[in-house]
Design a protein around this motif. Structure first.
Motif, PDB file in Angstrom:
ATOM      1  N   VAL A 201       0.871  -1.177   0.000  1.00 40.34           N
ATOM      2  CA  VAL A 201       0.000   0.000   0.000  1.00 40.34           C
ATOM      3  C   VAL A 201       0.906   1.225   0.000  1.00 40.34           C
ATOM      4  O   VAL A 201       1.679   1.434   0.941  1.00 40.34           O
ATOM      5  N   VAL A 202       0.826   2.016  -1.076  1.00 39.87           N
ATOM      6  CA  VAL A 202       1.674   3.203  -1.208  1.00 39.87           C
ATOM      7  C   VAL A 202       0.790   4.433  -1.036  1.00 39.87           C
ATOM      8  O   VAL A 202      -0.050   4.734  -1.881  1.00 39.87           O
ATOM      9  N   ASP A 203       0.970   5.115   0.082  1.00 44.71           N
ATOM     10  CA  ASP A 203       0.159   6.283   0.427  1.00 44.71           C
ATOM     11  C   ASP A 203       0.953   7.538   0.076  1.00 44.71           C
ATOM     12  O   ASP A 203       1.906   7.891   0.774  1.00 44.71           O
ATOM     13  N   VAL A 204       0.552   8.203  -1.016  1.00 42.91           N
ATOM     14  CA  VAL A 204       1.252   9.409  -1.474  1.00 42.91           C
ATOM     15  C   VAL A 204       0.487  10.622  -0.960  1.00 42.91           C
ATOM     16  O   VAL A 204      -0.540  11.017  -1.514  1.00 42.91           O
ATOM     17  N   GLY A 205       0.966  11.204   0.133  1.00 45.13           N
ATOM     18  CA  GLY A 205       0.330  12.376   0.713  1.00 45.13           C
ATOM     19  C   GLY A 205       0.899  13.656   0.145  1.00 45.13           C
ATOM     20  O   GLY A 205       1.546  13.661  -0.901  1.00 45.13           O
ATOM     21  N   VAL A 213       3.720  -2.578   3.678  1.00 46.40           N
ATOM     22  CA  VAL A 213       3.630  -3.885   3.020  1.00 46.40           C
ATOM     23  C   VAL A 213       2.835  -4.823   3.919  1.00 46.40           C
ATOM     24  O   VAL A 213       3.111  -4.955   5.113  1.00 46.40           O
ATOM     25  N   MET A 214       1.816  -5.468   3.321  1.00 46.93           N
ATOM     26  CA  MET A 214       0.894  -6.319   4.063  1.00 46.93           C
ATOM     27  C   MET A 214       1.030  -7.770   3.634  1.00 46.93           C
ATOM     28  O   MET A 214       1.154  -8.072   2.445  1.00 46.93           O
ATOM     29  N   SER A 277       9.011   2.638  -7.021  1.00 51.46           N
ATOM     30  CA  SER A 277      10.059   1.651  -7.293  1.00 51.46           C
ATOM     31  C   SER A 277      11.154   1.717  -6.237  1.00 51.46           C
ATOM     32  O   SER A 277      11.604   0.684  -5.721  1.00 51.46           O
ATOM     33  N   ARG A 278      11.572   2.933  -5.880  1.00 54.33           N
ATOM     34  CA  ARG A 278      12.636   3.108  -4.892  1.00 54.33           C
ATOM     35  C   ARG A 278      12.192   2.578  -3.522  1.00 54.33           C
ATOM     36  O   ARG A 278      12.957   1.908  -2.833  1.00 54.33           O
ATOM     37  N   SER A 279      10.947   2.886  -3.146  1.00 50.54           N
ATOM     38  CA  SER A 279      10.423   2.421  -1.858  1.00 50.54           C
ATOM     39  C   SER A 279      10.425   0.898  -1.795  1.00 50.54           C
ATOM     40  O   SER A 279      10.787   0.294  -0.771  1.00 50.54           O
ATOM     41  N   LEU A 280      10.017   0.258  -2.890  1.00 49.88           N
ATOM     42  CA  LEU A 280       9.972  -1.202  -2.916  1.00 49.88           C
ATOM     43  C   LEU A 280      11.374  -1.809  -2.893  1.00 49.88           C
ATOM     44  O   LEU A 280      11.585  -2.870  -2.299  1.00 49.88           O
ATOM     45  N   GLN A 281      12.338  -1.127  -3.503  1.00 50.29           N
ATOM     46  CA  GLN A 281      13.719  -1.630  -3.460  1.00 50.29           C
ATOM     47  C   GLN A 281      14.247  -1.642  -2.029  1.00 50.29           C
ATOM     48  O   GLN A 281      14.962  -2.555  -1.625  1.00 50.29           O
ATOM     49  N   ALA A 298      -2.763   4.852  -2.488  1.00 48.89           N
ATOM     50  CA  ALA A 298      -3.637   5.609  -1.605  1.00 48.89           C
ATOM     51  C   ALA A 298      -3.095   7.032  -1.491  1.00 48.89           C
ATOM     52  O   ALA A 298      -2.053   7.369  -2.053  1.00 48.89           O
ATOM     53  N   GLY A 299      -3.823   7.875  -0.730  1.00 47.41           N
ATOM     54  CA  GLY A 299      -3.402   9.260  -0.566  1.00 47.41           C
ATOM     55  C   GLY A 299      -3.866  10.116  -1.725  1.00 47.41           C
ATOM     56  O   GLY A 299      -4.366   9.626  -2.747  1.00 47.41           O
ATOM     57  N   GLY A 300      -3.692  11.418  -1.588  1.00 50.48           N
ATOM     58  CA  GLY A 300      -4.132  12.348  -2.635  1.00 50.48           C
ATOM     59  C   GLY A 300      -3.469  12.092  -3.969  1.00 50.48           C
ATOM     60  O   GLY A 300      -4.082  12.286  -5.024  1.00 50.48           O
ATOM     61  N   GLY A 301      -2.213  11.641  -3.948  1.00 50.73           N
ATOM     62  CA  GLY A 301      -1.501  11.383  -5.198  1.00 50.73           C
ATOM     63  C   GLY A 301      -2.131  10.289  -6.034  1.00 50.73           C
ATOM     64  O   GLY A 301      -1.964  10.246  -7.256  1.00 50.73           O
TER      65      GLY A 301
END
Length: 358
Positions: A201-205, A213-214, A277-281, A298-301
């Motif tokens: 789950v990538v929350d772009v605020g 990661v779940m 991609s960077r976050s997952l790396q 998720a998030g506004g982005g």
């Protein structure tokens, strides 16, 4: 006040981010949920900065406006502090201790785990279940945050006539809301809907991107990075000579020159894809897992048109936009279009409102 809080009947979920206050009320009948009320209200610039409330009164006024517009009659609320403002540690304790005995022992031993004077922190714990290493022990989640982080949120709610009954941690609220996304996860073909599936789950605020990661419906990894929609707003402001507020409205509702999409929006979408991609790396390099089965934005982005398709194409992994309300009905006073516009940004508010039903 306890940090996680006790189970309470019907709580307003109130998410205080760096740019807005989001308020959500849910009800439940059997296994069905209903959105009873909802509102979002922008915060004045710098009212919240670096996860801290800088202007309690301004935040309280925004909550008050959101509460009035929502029409909710509830006065008890659940709020959250950012994960980076909280120290968490899983410790093991004897299983035969009562809650009171456990609390007393934790208070005695807490200075081993908390690098601040104990009189300056709010501390709480939650039993997670039996320890895998010793059947006579239980795993206990210890959480602590500087008292000011908790107290400022309490004071902002008080200003709006509300009482903070639960103070949670944003990543745990996100984990709580994840249960509402089951209907969105791909069926067989993309991947089997299976407990072993790993979902990011990538929350772009506005200012921060949080990767959660779940696995088995539980969080196994979380990381925050400085990146968010504020960068797009500031680029619109700079490029077209608008105020920050005007740029925010234009970003959401349109009306920008033709070169906006190719010259401003597309480069930002590329940057967002690179951030995912960077976050997952970082996750892959610090865990035994080397793949992700699905990505939820998720998030506004996440509301940026086409960003899900771009990330899916570049990552080679199925992507969906978070909608915790997919299986919920709406009360007549909830505007479906307004809710739909903000849906991906309401995961934390949803997770907090769900604390009513713990």
């Amino acid at each position: 006040m306890l940090f996680f809080g006790n189970k309470q009947p019907l709580l307003l979920g109130i998410d205080i981010s760096s740019t807005a206050v989001k308020l959500l009320e849910l009800s439940r009948s059997g296994s069905s949920y209903k959105v009873e009320s909802f509102a979002a209200e922008a915060l004045p610039p710098n009212a919240v900065a670096e996860y801290k409330i800088q202007d309690v009164e301004a935040v309280g006024e925004s909550i008050k406006k959101a509460l009035k517009r929502s029409g909710s009659k509830l006065r008890d609320a659940a709020v959250a502090v950012a994960g980076s403002a909280v120290i968490t540690k899983v410790i093991t304790m004897p299983a035969n201790l009562s809650d009171d005995e456990m609390e007393s022992q934790i208070e005695v031993e807490a200075d081993q785990y908390i690098p601040y004077p104990l009189e300056e922190v709010n501390l709480d714990f939650q039993k997670l279940g039996p320890s895998e290493k010793n059947i006579d022990m239980v795993d206990v989640l210890l959480a602590a945050s500087r008292s000011e982080n908790v107290e400022d949120r309490e004071l902002a709610l008080e200003h709006a006539g509300l009482t903070a009954k639960v103070v949670d941690v944003e990543v745990y609220a996100m984990e709580n809301a994840f249960q509402m996304l089951d209907i969105q996860l791909p069926e067989k073909g993309a991947f089997d809907k299976d407990p072993s599936d790993i979902v990011a789950v990538v929350d772009v605020g506005a200012t921060t991107t949080t990767l959660t990661v779940m696995k088995d419906g539980k969080m196994i990894y979380t990381r925050e990075q400085v990146f968010g929609g504020k960068q797009l707003t500031e680029e619109i402001q700079r490029r077209y000579g608008l105020s920050y507020e005007e740029a925010g409205v234009a970003k959401k509702h349109g009306g920008l020159p033709e070169n906006y999409i190719p010259e401003v929006l597309e480069p930002f979408k590329d940057a967002m894809s690179q951030q995912v991609s960077r976050s997952l790396q970082f996750f892959f390099s610090s865990s035994p897992h080397n793949h992700i089965d699905h990505i939820v934005l998720a998030g506004g982005g996440a509301s940026i048109h086409g960003v899900d398709e771009l990330i899916e194409r570049k990552m080679g992994t199925s992507v969906s936009i978070a909608n915790p309300f997919a299986k919920m009905s709406l009360a007549s006073r909830v505007n479906p279009e307004s809710l739909n516009d903000d849906t991906p940004a309401l995961m934390i508010a949803c997770g907090l409102a769900l604390r009513s039903f713990d």
